[in-house]
Design a protein around this motif. Structure first.
Motif, PDB file in Angstrom:
ATOM      1  N   LEU A  16       0.700  -0.901  -0.031  1.00  0.00           N
ATOM      2  CA  LEU A  16       0.057   0.370  -0.176  1.00  0.00           C
ATOM      3  C   LEU A  16       0.788   0.975  -0.224  1.00  0.00           C
ATOM      4  O   LEU A  16       2.372   1.122   0.305  1.00  0.00           O
ATOM      5  CB  LEU A  16      -0.713   0.076   1.275  1.00  0.00           C
ATOM      6  N   GLN A  17       0.097   2.153  -0.055  1.00  0.00           N
ATOM      7  CA  GLN A  17       0.971   3.509  -0.477  1.00  0.00           C
ATOM      8  C   GLN A  17       1.217   4.052   1.091  1.00  0.00           C
ATOM      9  O   GLN A  17       0.533   3.789   2.397  1.00  0.00           O
ATOM     10  CB  GLN A  17       0.194   4.562  -1.113  1.00  0.00           C
ATOM     11  N   PRO A  18       2.721   4.907   1.470  1.00  0.00           N
ATOM     12  CA  PRO A  18       3.142   5.239   2.444  1.00  0.00           C
ATOM     13  C   PRO A  18       1.604   5.916   3.152  1.00  0.00           C
ATOM     14  O   PRO A  18       0.861   7.260   2.274  1.00  0.00           O
ATOM     15  CB  PRO A  18       3.844   5.466   2.643  1.00  0.00           C
ATOM     16  N   ILE A  19       1.200   6.357   3.900  1.00  0.00           N
ATOM     17  CA  ILE A  19       0.666   7.245   4.580  1.00  0.00           C
ATOM     18  C   ILE A  19       0.674   7.649   5.794  1.00  0.00           C
ATOM     19  O   ILE A  19       2.288   7.472   6.172  1.00  0.00           O
ATOM     20  CB  ILE A  19      -1.000   6.353   5.465  1.00  0.00           C
ATOM     21  N   GLN A  20       0.178   9.457   5.295  1.00  0.00           N
ATOM     22  CA  GLN A  20       1.239  10.236   6.085  1.00  0.00           C
ATOM     23  C   GLN A  20       0.126  10.636   7.999  1.00  0.00           C
ATOM     24  O   GLN A  20      -0.845  10.430   7.847  1.00  0.00           O
ATOM     25  CB  GLN A  20       0.976  11.870   5.381  1.00  0.00           C
ATOM     26  N   MET A  21       1.040  10.230   8.666  1.00  0.00           N
ATOM     27  CA  MET A  21       0.403  10.893  10.745  1.00  0.00           C
ATOM     28  C   MET A  21       0.973  11.832  10.738  1.00  0.00           C
ATOM     29  O   MET A  21       2.486  11.878  10.869  1.00  0.00           O
ATOM     30  CB  MET A  21       0.247   9.678  10.978  1.00  0.00           C
ATOM     31  N   ASP A  22       0.217  12.600  11.176  1.00  0.00           N
ATOM     32  CA  ASP A  22       1.445  13.503  12.714  1.00  0.00           C
ATOM     33  C   ASP A  22       1.294  12.846  13.346  1.00  0.00           C
ATOM     34  O   ASP A  22       0.952  11.365  14.405  1.00  0.00           O
ATOM     35  CB  ASP A  22       0.148  14.371  13.015  1.00  0.00           C
ATOM     36  N   SER A  23       2.925  13.088  14.305  1.00  0.00           N
ATOM     37  CA  SER A  23       2.891  12.440  15.473  1.00  0.00           C
ATOM     38  C   SER A  23       4.002  13.111  15.825  1.00  0.00           C
ATOM     39  O   SER A  23       5.217  14.181  15.444  1.00  0.00           O
ATOM     40  CB  SER A  23       4.248  11.146  14.939  1.00  0.00           C
ATOM     41  N   PHE A  24       4.948  12.642  17.406  1.00  0.00           N
ATOM     42  CA  PHE A  24       5.486  13.626  17.868  1.00  0.00           C
ATOM     43  C   PHE A  24       7.124  12.654  17.698  1.00  0.00           C
ATOM     44  O   PHE A  24       6.873  11.196  17.743  1.00  0.00           O
ATOM     45  CB  PHE A  24       5.144  13.378  19.328  1.00  0.00           C
ATOM     46  N   HIS A  25       8.231  13.226  17.636  1.00  0.00           N
ATOM     47  CA  HIS A  25       9.384  12.466  17.556  1.00  0.00           C
ATOM     48  C   HIS A  25      10.154  13.543  18.779  1.00  0.00           C
ATOM     49  O   HIS A  25      10.164  14.942  18.570  1.00  0.00           O
ATOM     50  CB  HIS A  25       9.841  12.415  16.388  1.00  0.00           C
ATOM     51  N   TYR A  26      11.166  13.315  19.154  1.00  0.00           N
ATOM     52  CA  TYR A  26      12.183  13.361  19.586  1.00  0.00           C
ATOM     53  C   TYR A  26      13.253  13.565  19.172  1.00  0.00           C
ATOM     54  O   TYR A  26      13.673  11.883  19.829  1.00  0.00           O
ATOM     55  CB  TYR A  26      11.617  13.432  21.729  1.00  0.00           C
ATOM     56  N   GLN A  27      14.124  13.743  18.857  1.00  0.00           N
ATOM     57  CA  GLN A  27      15.283  13.760  17.948  1.00  0.00           C
ATOM     58  C   GLN A  27      16.319  13.037  18.957  1.00  0.00           C
ATOM     59  O   GLN A  27      16.637  12.214  18.303  1.00  0.00           O
ATOM     60  CB  GLN A  27      15.673  15.336  17.460  1.00  0.00           C
ATOM     61  N   ASN A  28      16.464  13.239  20.361  1.00  0.00           N
ATOM     62  CA  ASN A  28      18.198  13.130  21.561  1.00  0.00           C
ATOM     63  C   ASN A  28      17.008  13.332  22.404  1.00  0.00           C
ATOM     64  O   ASN A  28      17.825  12.762  23.497  1.00  0.00           O
ATOM     65  CB  ASN A  28      19.102  14.331  20.826  1.00  0.00           C
ATOM     66  N   ARG A  29      16.186  12.657  21.783  1.00  0.00           N
ATOM     67  CA  ARG A  29      15.564  11.923  23.500  1.00  0.00           C
ATOM     68  C   ARG A  29      15.765  10.270  23.928  1.00  0.00           C
ATOM     69  O   ARG A  29      15.261   9.878  22.746  1.00  0.00           O
ATOM     70  CB  ARG A  29      14.324  12.387  24.152  1.00  0.00           C
ATOM     71  N   PRO A  30      16.165   9.953  24.597  1.00  0.00           N
ATOM     72  CA  PRO A  30      15.605   8.153  25.030  1.00  0.00           C
ATOM     73  C   PRO A  30      14.317   7.714  24.866  1.00  0.00           C
ATOM     74  O   PRO A  30      13.420   8.758  25.345  1.00  0.00           O
ATOM     75  CB  PRO A  30      16.258   8.175  25.964  1.00  0.00           C
ATOM     76  N   ILE A  31      14.232   6.324  24.670  1.00  0.00           N
ATOM     77  CA  ILE A  31      12.969   6.127  24.500  1.00  0.00           C
ATOM     78  C   ILE A  31      12.770   5.644  26.830  1.00  0.00           C
ATOM     79  O   ILE A  31      13.608   4.509  26.194  1.00  0.00           O
ATOM     80  CB  ILE A  31      12.388   4.603  23.977  1.00  0.00           C
ATOM     81  N   GLU A  32      11.846   5.722  27.290  1.00  0.00           N
ATOM     82  CA  GLU A  32      11.542   5.389  28.358  1.00  0.00           C
ATOM     83  C   GLU A  32      10.158   4.380  28.314  1.00  0.00           C
ATOM     84  O   GLU A  32       9.310   5.395  28.251  1.00  0.00           O
ATOM     85  CB  GLU A  32      11.913   6.726  29.441  1.00  0.00           C
ATOM     86  N   VAL A  33      10.369   3.328  29.057  1.00  0.00           N
ATOM     87  CA  VAL A  33       9.310   2.378  28.869  1.00  0.00           C
ATOM     88  C   VAL A  33       9.370   1.915  30.547  1.00  0.00           C
ATOM     89  O   VAL A  33      10.221   1.502  30.819  1.00  0.00           O
ATOM     90  CB  VAL A  33       9.357   1.106  27.468  1.00  0.00           C
ATOM     91  N   ASP A  34       7.796   1.564  31.636  1.00  0.00           N
ATOM     92  CA  ASP A  34       8.230   1.157  32.680  1.00  0.00           C
ATOM     93  C   ASP A  34       8.345  -0.042  32.853  1.00  0.00           C
ATOM     94  O   ASP A  34       8.616  -0.918  33.784  1.00  0.00           O
ATOM     95  CB  ASP A  34       6.903   1.491  33.515  1.00  0.00           C
ATOM     96  N   TYR A  35       7.047  -0.511  32.213  1.00  0.00           N
ATOM     97  CA  TYR A  35       6.620  -1.917  32.213  1.00  0.00           C
ATOM     98  C   TYR A  35       5.234  -2.369  31.062  1.00  0.00           C
ATOM     99  O   TYR A  35       4.857  -1.583  30.762  1.00  0.00           O
ATOM    100  CB  TYR A  35       5.766  -1.928  33.839  1.00  0.00           C
ATOM    101  N   VAL A  36       5.995  -3.383  30.497  1.00  0.00           N
ATOM    102  CA  VAL A  36       5.004  -4.425  29.428  1.00  0.00           C
ATOM    103  C   VAL A  36       4.546  -6.164  29.290  1.00  0.00           C
ATOM    104  O   VAL A  36       5.642  -6.320  29.716  1.00  0.00           O
ATOM    105  CB  VAL A  36       6.108  -3.482  28.628  1.00  0.00           C
ATOM    106  N   ARG A  37       3.826  -5.920  28.984  1.00  0.00           N
ATOM    107  CA  ARG A  37       2.688  -7.638  29.204  1.00  0.00           C
ATOM    108  C   ARG A  37       3.268  -7.894  28.101  1.00  0.00           C
ATOM    109  O   ARG A  37       1.875  -7.643  27.951  1.00  0.00           O
ATOM    110  CB  ARG A  37       2.552  -8.045  30.523  1.00  0.00           C
TER     111      ARG A  37
END
Length: 123
Positions: free
Chosen positions: A67-88
């Motif tokens: 499929l053709q790529p879709i454009q979405m509004d999203s947030f991005h943080y150029q040089n910030r780390p990804i922080e996740v507490d808990y995923v199950r």
């Protein structure tokens, strides 16, 4: 793609099966794939290795064009780390992707043929 650090406190994944991927971090491309021939047979005896992928036309079909790529509004943080507490996660199966991070391209494909063999049909 900018590569970022990922900090996770706890990731609990019960199972990852059949051509699936678990990624932690930013990834340019993921291409999970699988071919599954699932036979459910009624009765006590089962003989393995009596079916081949070539016996079923679904496994030789070409996949549909992407499929053709879709454009979405999203947030991005150029040089910030990804922080996740808990995923199950209970399960990731059949050419799936579980990811903590960003991804530019996903090209996943799965072919599955599932059928049943009932006693009355065998005779």
């Amino acid at each position: 793609m900018i590569k970022r650090m990922v900090y996770t406190q706890h990731v609990d994944i019960t199972s990852v099966l059949i051509g699936s991927i678990v990624d932690i971090g930013d990834v340019y491309r993921a291409a999970p794939s699988s071919k599954v021939l699932a036979v459910q047979k009624e009765g006590l005896q089962f003989k393995g290795d009596i079916y081949d992928f070539e016996d079923f036309p679904i496994f030789s079909q070409e996949s549909s064009p992407p499929l053709q790529p879709i454009q979405m509004d999203s947030f991005h943080y150029q040089n910030r780390p990804i922080e996740v507490d808990y995923v199950r996660v209970v399960g990731v199966s059949t050419a799936a992707v579980f990811q903590i991070g960003g991804i530019d391209h996903i090209d996943a494909i799965n072919y599955t043929k599932h059928f049943r063999l009932l006693r009355e049909e065998e005779q």
